[in-house]
Design a protein around this motif. Structure first.
Motif, PDB file in Angstrom:
ATOM      1  N   VAL A 117      21.591  -7.110  13.065  1.00  0.00           N
ATOM      2  CA  VAL A 117      21.632  -8.050  14.194  1.00  0.00           C
ATOM      3  C   VAL A 117      20.239  -8.598  14.480  1.00  0.00           C
ATOM      4  O   VAL A 117      20.063  -9.800  14.733  1.00  0.00           O
ATOM      5  N   ILE A 118      19.236  -7.724  14.438  1.00  0.00           N
ATOM      6  CA  ILE A 118      17.859  -8.178  14.652  1.00  0.00           C
ATOM      7  C   ILE A 118      17.463  -9.194  13.580  1.00  0.00           C
ATOM      8  O   ILE A 118      16.837 -10.219  13.871  1.00  0.00           O
ATOM      9  N   GLY A 119      17.835  -8.917  12.329  1.00  0.00           N
ATOM     10  CA  GLY A 119      17.543  -9.867  11.262  1.00  0.00           C
ATOM     11  C   GLY A 119      18.232 -11.197  11.481  1.00  0.00           C
ATOM     12  O   GLY A 119      17.637 -12.265  11.267  1.00  0.00           O
ATOM     13  N   PHE A 120      19.488 -11.151  11.926  1.00  0.00           N
ATOM     14  CA  PHE A 120      20.239 -12.388  12.164  1.00  0.00           C
ATOM     15  C   PHE A 120      19.624 -13.197  13.303  1.00  0.00           C
ATOM     16  O   PHE A 120      19.428 -14.414  13.185  1.00  0.00           O
ATOM     17  N   VAL A 121      19.309 -12.525  14.402  1.00  0.00           N
ATOM     18  CA  VAL A 121      18.713 -13.220  15.548  1.00  0.00           C
ATOM     19  C   VAL A 121      17.334 -13.768  15.180  1.00  0.00           C
ATOM     20  O   VAL A 121      16.981 -14.899  15.541  1.00  0.00           O
ATOM     21  N   GLY A 122      16.555 -12.969  14.451  1.00  0.00           N
ATOM     22  CA  GLY A 122      15.252 -13.463  14.010  1.00  0.00           C
ATOM     23  C   GLY A 122      15.383 -14.686  13.120  1.00  0.00           C
ATOM     24  O   GLY A 122      14.594 -15.632  13.215  1.00  0.00           O
ATOM     25  N   GLY A 123      16.398 -14.683  12.255  1.00  0.00           N
ATOM     26  CA  GLY A 123      16.640 -15.846  11.413  1.00  0.00           C
ATOM     27  C   GLY A 123      17.021 -17.070  12.223  1.00  0.00           C
ATOM     28  O   GLY A 123      16.571 -18.188  11.929  1.00  0.00           O
ATOM     29  N   ILE A 124      17.850 -16.882  13.241  1.00  0.00           N
ATOM     30  CA  ILE A 124      18.234 -18.007  14.102  1.00  0.00           C
ATOM     31  C   ILE A 124      17.008 -18.607  14.783  1.00  0.00           C
ATOM     32  O   ILE A 124      16.818 -19.831  14.807  1.00  0.00           O
ATOM     33  N   VAL A 125      16.165 -17.744  15.326  1.00  0.00           N
ATOM     34  CA  VAL A 125      14.958 -18.234  16.006  1.00  0.00           C
ATOM     35  C   VAL A 125      14.063 -18.989  15.025  1.00  0.00           C
ATOM     36  O   VAL A 125      13.546 -20.072  15.337  1.00  0.00           O
ATOM     37  N   ALA A 171      18.838  -2.497   3.877  1.00  0.00           N
ATOM     38  CA  ALA A 171      17.819  -3.508   3.609  1.00  0.00           C
ATOM     39  C   ALA A 171      18.452  -4.809   3.122  1.00  0.00           C
ATOM     40  O   ALA A 171      18.079  -5.900   3.563  1.00  0.00           O
ATOM     41  N   VAL A 172      19.416  -4.683   2.219  1.00  0.00           N
ATOM     42  CA  VAL A 172      20.104  -5.879   1.726  1.00  0.00           C
ATOM     43  C   VAL A 172      20.850  -6.570   2.868  1.00  0.00           C
ATOM     44  O   VAL A 172      20.830  -7.804   2.991  1.00  0.00           O
ATOM     45  N   GLY A 173      21.494  -5.784   3.714  1.00  0.00           N
ATOM     46  CA  GLY A 173      22.215  -6.360   4.845  1.00  0.00           C
ATOM     47  C   GLY A 173      21.299  -7.102   5.799  1.00  0.00           C
ATOM     48  O   GLY A 173      21.650  -8.177   6.306  1.00  0.00           O
ATOM     49  N   VAL A 174      20.116  -6.545   6.043  1.00  0.00           N
ATOM     50  CA  VAL A 174      19.159  -7.208   6.933  1.00  0.00           C
ATOM     51  C   VAL A 174      18.700  -8.534   6.328  1.00  0.00           C
ATOM     52  O   VAL A 174      18.602  -9.553   7.025  1.00  0.00           O
ATOM     53  N   VAL A 175      18.425  -8.533   5.027  1.00  0.00           N
ATOM     54  CA  VAL A 175      17.983  -9.771   4.368  1.00  0.00           C
ATOM     55  C   VAL A 175      19.081 -10.826   4.417  1.00  0.00           C
ATOM     56  O   VAL A 175      18.828 -11.995   4.747  1.00  0.00           O
ATOM     57  N   VAL A 176      20.307 -10.425   4.092  1.00  0.00           N
ATOM     58  CA  VAL A 176      21.427 -11.373   4.123  1.00  0.00           C
ATOM     59  C   VAL A 176      21.633 -11.912   5.537  1.00  0.00           C
ATOM     60  O   VAL A 176      21.828 -13.122   5.736  1.00  0.00           O
TER      61      VAL A 176
END
Length: 203
Positions: free
Chosen positions: A85-93, A148-153
């Motif tokens: 979720v943190i990776g997704f939100v960071g990507g959105i920002v 790790a893969v999930g965070v990157v995706v």
């Protein structure tokens, strides 16, 4: 009205880049000649420690304690979800910021070639990537790698979503709602994690 054509961008050759950034002035030349050998010396010993003399068995045995403390193994999926979720939100920002820069014409990527974009990504994320790869190499289960893969995706999907959202004009209510959701995410994740493991048990 015709759009004004941008003048062609001339990119410096490697030799020009070296002269401009490392040997522009006598002081720069002295600093380069002094610090470059020291940097190479440090890189050599770091590589020697990582690949030859390092006692990685100690790190391997205590890796879980180092990364997640006393977090119970049964609740490890919650950490993976939170990181994704943190990776997704960071990507959105990141996507929103880049889209705004594109609209304003200040995005550096507009004048970059594909090779320069790749080098820019390596410069920004190379050290993080190498650190993660090193830690994953010390693990003995598939969980950390899948995380790790999930965070990157999730980060890539968030980046694409943020870029799409940022390219369009949305009603004010939608913008406010999205902003509130992004701001609420850390608190929701905290509640999600502490619901399984109280804060005093994290250490």
């Amino acid at each position: 009205m015709t759009a004004t054509a941008r003048p062609p961008v001339r990119h410096a050759t490697p030799g020009e880049w070296v002269r401009k950034n490392l040997f522009r002035t006598p002081l720069d030349t002295v600093l380069t000649l002094v610090l470059a050998p020291l940097s190479l010396y440090g890189i050599f010993f770091l590589a020697r420690f990582v690949f030859v003399t390092g006692r990685w068995e100690i790190v391997r045995v205590n890796l879980k304690l180092l990364l997640v403390g006393n977090w119970p193994a049964v609740h490890m999926p919650r950490l993976s979800v939170a990181l994704a979720v943190i990776g997704f939100v960071g990507g959105i920002v990141a996507g929103l910021v880049h889209a705004r820069q594109v609209r304003l014409g200040t995005a550096s990527s507009l004048t970059m070639t594909r090779r320069q974009r790749v080098l820019d990504l390596v410069r920004r994320f190379g050290l993080i990537f190498l650190t993660v790869v090193l830690l994953l190499a010390l693990t003995s289960t598939a969980g950390p790698t899948l995380t790790a893969v999930g965070v990157v995706v999730a980060g890539v999907l968030g980046r694409l979503a943020g870029g799409f959202i940022g390219k369009s004009r949305w009603p004010k209510a939608v913008v406010v709602g999205l902003t509130l959701r992004l701001l609420a995410t850390p608190f929701l994740l905290y509640a999600y994690l502490t619901d399984a493991v109280p804060l005093e048990r994290w250490e």
